[in-house]
Design an enzyme around this catalytic site. Structure first.
Site, PDB file in Angstrom:
ATOM      1  N   ASP A 101       0.787  -1.199  -0.119  1.00  0.00           N
ATOM      2  CA  ASP A 101      -0.085   0.052  -0.121  1.00  0.00           C
ATOM      3  C   ASP A 101       0.785   1.293   0.066  1.00  0.00           C
ATOM      4  O   ASP A 101       1.938   1.318   0.335  1.00  0.00           O
ATOM      5  CB  ASP A 101      -1.031   0.026   1.301  1.00  0.00           C
ATOM      6  CG  ASP A 101      -1.976  -1.027   1.241  1.00  0.00           C
ATOM      7  OD1 ASP A 101      -2.004  -1.694   0.305  1.00  0.00           O
ATOM      8  OD2 ASP A 101      -2.852  -0.885   2.050  1.00  0.00           O
ATOM      9  N   ASP A 102       0.213   2.356  -0.496  1.00  0.00           N
ATOM     10  CA  ASP A 102       0.705   3.767  -0.271  1.00  0.00           C
ATOM     11  C   ASP A 102       1.780   4.131  -1.284  1.00  0.00           C
ATOM     12  O   ASP A 102       1.875   5.562  -1.105  1.00  0.00           O
ATOM     13  CB  ASP A 102       1.233   4.008   1.115  1.00  0.00           C
ATOM     14  CG  ASP A 102       0.325   3.906   2.309  1.00  0.00           C
ATOM     15  OD1 ASP A 102      -1.191   3.682   2.021  1.00  0.00           O
ATOM     16  OD2 ASP A 102       0.608   3.482   3.462  1.00  0.00           O
TER      17      ASP A 102
ATOM     18  N   HIS B  57       3.773  -2.360   3.129  1.00  0.00           N
ATOM     19  CA  HIS B  57       3.686  -0.878   2.350  1.00  0.00           C
ATOM     20  C   HIS B  57       5.015  -0.715   1.670  1.00  0.00           C
ATOM     21  O   HIS B  57       6.062  -1.110   2.572  1.00  0.00           O
ATOM     22  CB  HIS B  57       3.573   0.126   3.715  1.00  0.00           C
ATOM     23  CG  HIS B  57       2.316  -0.126   4.114  1.00  0.00           C
ATOM     24  ND1 HIS B  57       2.289  -1.273   5.354  1.00  0.00           N
ATOM     25  CD2 HIS B  57       1.153   0.802   4.291  1.00  0.00           C
ATOM     26  CE1 HIS B  57       0.780  -0.885   5.793  1.00  0.00           C
ATOM     27  NE2 HIS B  57       0.040   0.128   4.980  1.00  0.00           N
TER      28      HIS B  57
ATOM     29  N   HIS C 105      -5.590   9.231   0.811  1.00  0.00           N
ATOM     30  CA  HIS C 105      -5.647   8.472   1.941  1.00  0.00           C
ATOM     31  C   HIS C 105      -6.411   8.957   3.117  1.00  0.00           C
ATOM     32  O   HIS C 105      -6.126   8.788   4.233  1.00  0.00           O
ATOM     33  CB  HIS C 105      -4.251   7.949   2.511  1.00  0.00           C
ATOM     34  CG  HIS C 105      -4.031   6.693   3.167  1.00  0.00           C
ATOM     35  ND1 HIS C 105      -4.314   6.528   4.467  1.00  0.00           N
ATOM     36  CD2 HIS C 105      -3.537   5.756   2.863  1.00  0.00           C
ATOM     37  CE1 HIS C 105      -4.200   5.330   5.138  1.00  0.00           C
ATOM     38  NE2 HIS C 105      -3.607   4.723   3.844  1.00  0.00           N
TER      39      HIS C 105
ATOM     40  N   HIS D   9      -5.936   2.975  -4.125  1.00  0.00           N
ATOM     41  CA  HIS D   9      -5.958   3.087  -2.682  1.00  0.00           C
ATOM     42  C   HIS D   9      -6.164   4.682  -2.078  1.00  0.00           C
ATOM     43  O   HIS D   9      -5.928   5.131  -1.225  1.00  0.00           O
ATOM     44  CB  HIS D   9      -4.554   2.761  -2.254  1.00  0.00           C
ATOM     45  CG  HIS D   9      -4.512   2.602  -0.577  1.00  0.00           C
ATOM     46  ND1 HIS D   9      -5.547   1.945   0.205  1.00  0.00           N
ATOM     47  CD2 HIS D   9      -3.603   3.123   0.430  1.00  0.00           C
ATOM     48  CE1 HIS D   9      -4.897   1.815   1.347  1.00  0.00           C
ATOM     49  NE2 HIS D   9      -3.849   2.619   1.602  1.00  0.00           N
TER      50      HIS D   9
END
Length: 478
Positions: free
Chosen positions: A302-303, A444, A357, A353
């Protein structure tokens, strides 16, 4: 527990609309819409769009929690040559985050439940760099909506404030025009404006969001509560080019010119502009792994993408013919589309995603759709393929979120908590010691220790007979 609702996300920046005249007879426009998106125009002349992918050596400094009880996400750009500007943004972000986390940990009554700090480029051309940070939520008297612009003067090699756009000798006329543009606005009154504009030192602390429109006007945005009723939202005054140009400083005039007619390149005097290594590995074809016959696991990251770490991660994956699923943040996708293309080219899956965020369950359906649609468009622009999956930040999903998109939500079955433990060996063991067949593993690619853990994970699990597939492949073959 959440005690009050945040102002309506990064997508709805409230402002009021009217046109008035200043004492010189030139027009002063204050306009907007309650449905304006961050970075969208609040006047008939929007700011020019900046393509961050063209900024050589750009790194997006991102971090976030993964806890819904203390949810926070921050990002700001670090541009080669503008270290002083990045340091100023870092300092402000860290101070806000420290206050938020202390309030969260202590269970303070003024705790806002979420902190989100996102960024937007205003201009990146010639020797001028301008960035806006938008803050939502937080704790204490400063919680809610806040925006601040940061400026860098490459010719002088210094970071500048928004007010530095105006020559010190012209500030009286400039402030008089702003005051005139606010008079009679709903939520303001003569006493409030007089008090705000008479205290010049306090007013300087409120003049923190100033940017040029595409036609050279100067848009000044006052954060909620600065010059009028907080419930009225942000007050915007736009001074036309003819009015404001005589009042600008030398730097302000250069910033104006680069905003109106960008030179197409940015030179801030950096001695080096390192660019991220982009792996060229190409998948040999469709994955024919049969997860009914062999042990499969889906590694998800993620991210990102991260200029510093994603390329290295892709190299590790290629060494084991491993495919993964990357749930990317829109702000990072537009900054580094080349890394997103490399993910797809290597046979990995690119998922959504959100743009910045936020906790999607705290947004309206319209806001959720905007966060996801904008990111999907960025992914498609980078790879030629729109995503089919999304991972809600913090794993927070409800019926409003589900109905706001056609994307399929993906959570996880094994959480490494790598954001909490910056130790590569510990992250690796959190997977190796717990993984089961058909697990979806949460990691991540913005943390160096998480990426550093991947070779040990791949080596050990490969020896145990595991195959590394994408989430969609796992779903299709289970």
């Amino acid at each position: 527990m959440r005690t009050h609702r945040l102002l309506p996300s990064l997508l709805l920046l409230g402002s009021l609309a009217m046109t008035t005249a200043c004492s010189s007879g030139s027009s002063v426009t204050a306009s907007g819409t309650a449905a304006a998106r961050p970075g969208a125009s609040t006047t008939a002349s929007p700011a020019r769009t900046v393509d961050p992918a063209k900024i050589k050596g750009l790194q997006i400094v991102s971090d976030n929690s993964e806890s819904t009880s203390c949810a926070w996400a921050t990002s700001y750009p670090d541009v080669p040559g503008a270290t002083a500007m990045a340091d100023a943004m870092k300092k402000d972000v860290q101070e806000r985050l420290a206050i938020f986390r202390e309030s969260c940990d202590n269970g303070s009554a003024d705790f806002g439940g979420e902190l989100n700090i996102s960024h937007q480029f205003l201009v990146a051309s010639g020797d001028v760099l301008g960035v806006r940070l938008t803050t939502l939520g937080g704790a204490g008297a400063g919680s809610g909506l806040g925006r601040r612009t940061y400026w860098y003067d490459g010719r002088a090699g210094v970071s500048r404030t928004a007010l530095d756009l105006v020559d010190s000798g012209s500030q009286d006329a400039f402030l008089a025009a702003l005051k005139s543009g606010l008079e009679g606005r709903e939520g303001t009154d003569p006493d409030t404006l007089a008090q705000a504009f008479d205290d010049r030192s306090a007013l300087a602390g409120e003049l923190v969001d100033m940017a040029f429109t595409a036609d050279g006007g100067l848009r000044v945005t006052f954060n909620p509560g600065a010059v009028g009723a907080g419930a009225a939202g942000s007050y915007v005054v736009t001074l036309p080019r003819a009015t404001v140009t005589p009042w600008l400083s030398a730097f302000g005039k250069r910033a104006q010119e680069q905003s109106v007619s960008p030179s197409g390149s940015l030179d801030l005097g950096a001695t080096a502009t390192p660019t991220p290594a982009v792996p060229t590995h190409t998948a040999s074809g469709d994955d024919d792994t049969d997860c009914e016959q062999v042990k499969c696991v889906a590694l998800t990251f993620d991210d990102g993408p991260s200029a510093a770490y994603t390329g290295t991660l892709l190299t590790y994956l290629a060494q084991y013919d491993a495919r993964a699923t990357f749930f990317t943040v829109g702000q990072n996708v537009v900054a580094h589309p080349e890394l997103v293309r490399a993910e797809a080219r290597a046979g990995s899956e690119v998922g959504n995603h959100s743009w910045s965020h936020p906790d999607l369950t705290k947004l309206t359906a319209e806001e959720v759709a905007y966060q996801l649609n904008r990111t999907s468009a960025a992914i498609k622009a980078a790879t030629g393929q729109a995503p089919t999956l999304f991972r809600p930040p913090y794993g927070a999903v409800d019926s409003t979120v589900r109905h706001a998109t056609r994307l399929s939500p993906v959570l996880w079955t094994l959480d490494t908590e790598d954001w909490k433990y910056p130790d590569a060996s510990k992250v690796a063991q959190s997977v190796i010691s717990k993984v089961k067949r058909n697990d979806v593993v949460l990691m991540h690619d913005i943390h160096p220790t998480s990426v550093a853990a991947v070779p040990q994970i791949l080596r050990t699990l490969s020896a145990q007979g595991y195959h590394f597939v994408t989430v969609s492949h796992l779903r299709a073959t289970m």
